[in-house]
Design a protein around this motif. Sequence first.
Motif, PDB file in Angstrom:
ATOM      1  N   ARG A 167       0.834  -1.200   0.000  1.00 21.50           N
ATOM      2  CA  ARG A 167       0.000   0.000   0.000  1.00 21.50           C
ATOM      3  C   ARG A 167       0.872   1.255   0.000  1.00 21.50           C
ATOM      4  O   ARG A 167       1.905   1.289   0.636  1.00 21.50           O
ATOM      5  N   VAL A 168       0.416   2.267  -0.710  1.00 24.62           N
ATOM      6  CA  VAL A 168       1.100   3.554  -0.697  1.00 24.62           C
ATOM      7  C   VAL A 168       0.457   4.423   0.374  1.00 24.62           C
ATOM      8  O   VAL A 168      -0.765   4.535   0.454  1.00 24.62           O
ATOM      9  N   ASP A 169       1.272   5.006   1.213  1.00 21.99           N
ATOM     10  CA  ASP A 169       0.792   5.890   2.268  1.00 21.99           C
ATOM     11  C   ASP A 169      -0.017   7.016   1.623  1.00 21.99           C
ATOM     12  O   ASP A 169       0.493   7.727   0.750  1.00 21.99           O
ATOM     13  N   PRO A 170      -1.293   7.206   2.010  1.00 21.52           N
ATOM     14  CA  PRO A 170      -2.096   8.268   1.380  1.00 21.52           C
ATOM     15  C   PRO A 170      -1.492   9.659   1.568  1.00 21.52           C
ATOM     16  O   PRO A 170      -1.774  10.564   0.793  1.00 21.52           O
ATOM     17  N   ARG A 171      -0.642   9.816   2.575  1.00 18.28           N
ATOM     18  CA  ARG A 171       0.001  11.109   2.787  1.00 18.28           C
ATOM     19  C   ARG A 171       1.008  11.406   1.686  1.00 18.28           C
ATOM     20  O   ARG A 171       1.438  12.546   1.522  1.00 18.28           O
ATOM     21  N   TRP A 184       1.017  11.390  -3.969  1.00 16.82           N
ATOM     22  CA  TRP A 184       1.585  12.119  -5.099  1.00 16.82           C
ATOM     23  C   TRP A 184       2.761  11.386  -5.738  1.00 16.82           C
ATOM     24  O   TRP A 184       3.071  11.605  -6.917  1.00 16.82           O
ATOM     25  N   VAL A 185       3.392  10.506  -4.989  1.00 15.75           N
ATOM     26  CA  VAL A 185       4.539   9.773  -5.528  1.00 15.75           C
ATOM     27  C   VAL A 185       4.131   8.940  -6.745  1.00 15.75           C
ATOM     28  O   VAL A 185       4.908   8.756  -7.677  1.00 15.75           O
ATOM     29  N   ARG A 186       2.882   8.469  -6.762  1.00 12.44           N
ATOM     30  CA  ARG A 186       2.397   7.666  -7.891  1.00 12.44           C
ATOM     31  C   ARG A 186       2.365   8.472  -9.185  1.00 12.44           C
ATOM     32  O   ARG A 186       2.378   7.898 -10.276  1.00 12.44           O
ATOM     33  N   ARG A 187       2.305   9.785  -9.068  1.00  9.30           N
ATOM     34  CA  ARG A 187       2.185  10.632 -10.254  1.00  9.30           C
ATOM     35  C   ARG A 187       3.538  11.114 -10.787  1.00  9.30           C
ATOM     36  O   ARG A 187       3.587  11.897 -11.730  1.00  9.30           O
ATOM     37  N   LEU A 188       4.624  10.644 -10.202  1.00  7.65           N
ATOM     38  CA  LEU A 188       5.942  11.084 -10.656  1.00  7.65           C
ATOM     39  C   LEU A 188       6.357  10.340 -11.919  1.00  7.65           C
ATOM     40  O   LEU A 188       6.076   9.146 -12.076  1.00  7.65           O
ATOM     41  N   THR A 189       7.022  11.055 -12.791  1.00  7.37           N
ATOM     42  CA  THR A 189       7.622  10.406 -13.952  1.00  7.37           C
ATOM     43  C   THR A 189       8.889   9.677 -13.494  1.00  7.37           C
ATOM     44  O   THR A 189       9.379   9.900 -12.375  1.00  7.37           O
ATOM     45  N   ARG A 190       9.428   8.829 -14.357  1.00  5.71           N
ATOM     46  CA  ARG A 190      10.661   8.117 -14.007  1.00  5.71           C
ATOM     47  C   ARG A 190      11.781   9.113 -13.707  1.00  5.71           C
ATOM     48  O   ARG A 190      12.514   8.970 -12.734  1.00  5.71           O
ATOM     49  N   ARG A 191      11.901  10.151 -14.524  1.00 11.10           N
ATOM     50  CA  ARG A 191      12.961  11.142 -14.322  1.00 11.10           C
ATOM     51  C   ARG A 191      12.758  11.901 -13.020  1.00 11.10           C
ATOM     52  O   ARG A 191      13.709  12.168 -12.285  1.00 11.10           O
ATOM     53  N   GLU A 192      11.503  12.258 -12.714  1.00 13.46           N
ATOM     54  CA  GLU A 192      11.227  12.957 -11.445  1.00 13.46           C
ATOM     55  C   GLU A 192      11.604  12.081 -10.259  1.00 13.46           C
ATOM     56  O   GLU A 192      12.139  12.575  -9.255  1.00 13.46           O
ATOM     57  N   SER A 193      11.357  10.793 -10.360  1.00 12.58           N
ATOM     58  CA  SER A 193      11.740   9.868  -9.284  1.00 12.58           C
ATOM     59  C   SER A 193      13.252   9.845  -9.111  1.00 12.58           C
ATOM     60  O   SER A 193      13.761   9.815  -7.981  1.00 12.58           O
ATOM     61  N   GLU A 194      13.991   9.864 -10.213  1.00 11.11           N
ATOM     62  CA  GLU A 194      15.460   9.883 -10.152  1.00 11.11           C
ATOM     63  C   GLU A 194      15.945  11.174  -9.511  1.00 11.11           C
ATOM     64  O   GLU A 194      16.865  11.158  -8.670  1.00 11.11           O
ATOM     65  N   VAL A 195      15.328  12.286  -9.898  1.00  7.82           N
ATOM     66  CA  VAL A 195      15.727  13.584  -9.331  1.00  7.82           C
ATOM     67  C   VAL A 195      15.392  13.625  -7.843  1.00  7.82           C
ATOM     68  O   VAL A 195      16.200  14.089  -7.026  1.00  7.82           O
ATOM     69  N   SER A 248      11.009  21.897  -9.440  1.00  4.36           N
ATOM     70  CA  SER A 248       9.770  22.690  -9.326  1.00  4.36           C
ATOM     71  C   SER A 248       8.542  21.792  -9.434  1.00  4.36           C
ATOM     72  O   SER A 248       7.566  21.956  -8.690  1.00  4.36           O
ATOM     73  N   ALA A 249       8.591  20.822 -10.340  1.00  2.16           N
ATOM     74  CA  ALA A 249       7.469  19.887 -10.498  1.00  2.16           C
ATOM     75  C   ALA A 249       7.302  19.040  -9.235  1.00  2.16           C
ATOM     76  O   ALA A 249       6.179  18.786  -8.783  1.00  2.16           O
ATOM     77  N   LEU A 250       8.412  18.632  -8.641  1.00  2.00           N
ATOM     78  CA  LEU A 250       8.356  17.838  -7.397  1.00  2.00           C
ATOM     79  C   LEU A 250       7.731  18.644  -6.264  1.00  2.00           C
ATOM     80  O   LEU A 250       6.911  18.127  -5.497  1.00  2.00           O
ATOM     81  N   LEU A 251       8.113  19.902  -6.159  1.00  2.00           N
ATOM     82  CA  LEU A 251       7.556  20.766  -5.114  1.00  2.00           C
ATOM     83  C   LEU A 251       6.054  20.956  -5.322  1.00  2.00           C
ATOM     84  O   LEU A 251       5.264  20.877  -4.366  1.00  2.00           O
ATOM     85  N   ARG A 252       5.659  21.161  -6.570  1.00  2.00           N
ATOM     86  CA  ARG A 252       4.249  21.350  -6.871  1.00  2.00           C
ATOM     87  C   ARG A 252       3.433  20.084  -6.566  1.00  2.00           C
ATOM     88  O   ARG A 252       2.404  20.132  -5.914  1.00  2.00           O
ATOM     89  N   LYS A 253       3.908  18.938  -7.033  1.00  2.00           N
ATOM     90  CA  LYS A 253       3.172  17.687  -6.847  1.00  2.00           C
ATOM     91  C   LYS A 253       3.102  17.259  -5.380  1.00  2.00           C
ATOM     92  O   LYS A 253       2.111  16.689  -4.935  1.00  2.00           O
ATOM     93  N   SER A 254       4.177  17.526  -4.630  1.00  2.00           N
ATOM     94  CA  SER A 254       4.224  17.105  -3.231  1.00  2.00           C
ATOM     95  C   SER A 254       3.532  18.081  -2.291  1.00  2.00           C
ATOM     96  O   SER A 254       3.210  17.737  -1.159  1.00  2.00           O
ATOM     97  N   GLY A 255       3.333  19.314  -2.766  1.00  2.00           N
ATOM     98  CA  GLY A 255       2.753  20.335  -1.905  1.00  2.00           C
ATOM     99  C   GLY A 255       3.759  20.907  -0.927  1.00  2.00           C
ATOM    100  O   GLY A 255       3.397  21.627   0.009  1.00  2.00           O
ATOM    101  N   HIS A 304       8.582   9.631   5.225  1.00  2.00           N
ATOM    102  CA  HIS A 304       7.619   8.652   4.746  1.00  2.00           C
ATOM    103  C   HIS A 304       8.261   7.493   3.999  1.00  2.00           C
ATOM    104  O   HIS A 304       7.565   6.665   3.411  1.00  2.00           O
ATOM    105  N   GLY A 305       9.580   7.412   4.035  1.00  2.00           N
ATOM    106  CA  GLY A 305      10.256   6.274   3.425  1.00  2.00           C
ATOM    107  C   GLY A 305      10.114   6.197   1.920  1.00  2.00           C
ATOM    108  O   GLY A 305      10.103   5.115   1.342  1.00  2.00           O
ATOM    109  N   ILE A 306      10.028   7.356   1.268  1.00  2.00           N
ATOM    110  CA  ILE A 306       9.837   7.375  -0.188  1.00  2.00           C
ATOM    111  C   ILE A 306      11.104   6.930  -0.906  1.00  2.00           C
ATOM    112  O   ILE A 306      11.065   6.269  -1.933  1.00  2.00           O
TER     113      ILE A 306
END
Length: 197
Positions: free
Chosen positions: A126-130, A133-144, A173-180, A194-196
Amino acid sequence: MALIDGGRAGLSGVSGLLDEVVDIDIVGTFFDLTGLSAVRLSADSAGIAIVDFEAGPPVIGGSRALRGYGRWAVLVTGRDLYRGDARRLVRAGARGVIDRDHLGRKLVPLVRAVAAGATVVSLGDRVDPRVEWVRRLTRRESEVLAAVAEGASNQEIAASLTVSVDTIKFHVSALLRKSGCDSRQRLIATAHQHGIV
């Protein structure tokens, strides 16, 4: 072995399951650490305490409470535990974190692993509901994000991914926006909390 239940029947059935194992002895099921100490388990004694996470802070509330178990290895179990929770509990001194749904056939091998000195984590996917937003990251955003969480600068990330610094700034900037998150520091803290990564 001791079971710390917190009075919510979270560990019901565990005692019966472990009673069938020849080389595991259960000394009792207790409401909290006070109950455990009532059987005169001194700091010199050792064993494994399976602790119900839902028993609350008086039982598993951070490193101070976990130190109260002396040489006993603490195996925390509960529902709705996520990787970030597991990391915090292990950092606080727990020797294992197990999803309550894994208390069936997986329990005995996990208990044996802890008894042998291992640290175990057995959670669902399960992904922590908190941090949905991690599910919406692109592969490159995850690497960054992984590189940012390690403390790398934009220049260092750009060099390692062979892209421009402006591209990394765009991804951050995209990471900051998506994560809030309102800052790079908050993003790093959230990732670790959160152990991301």
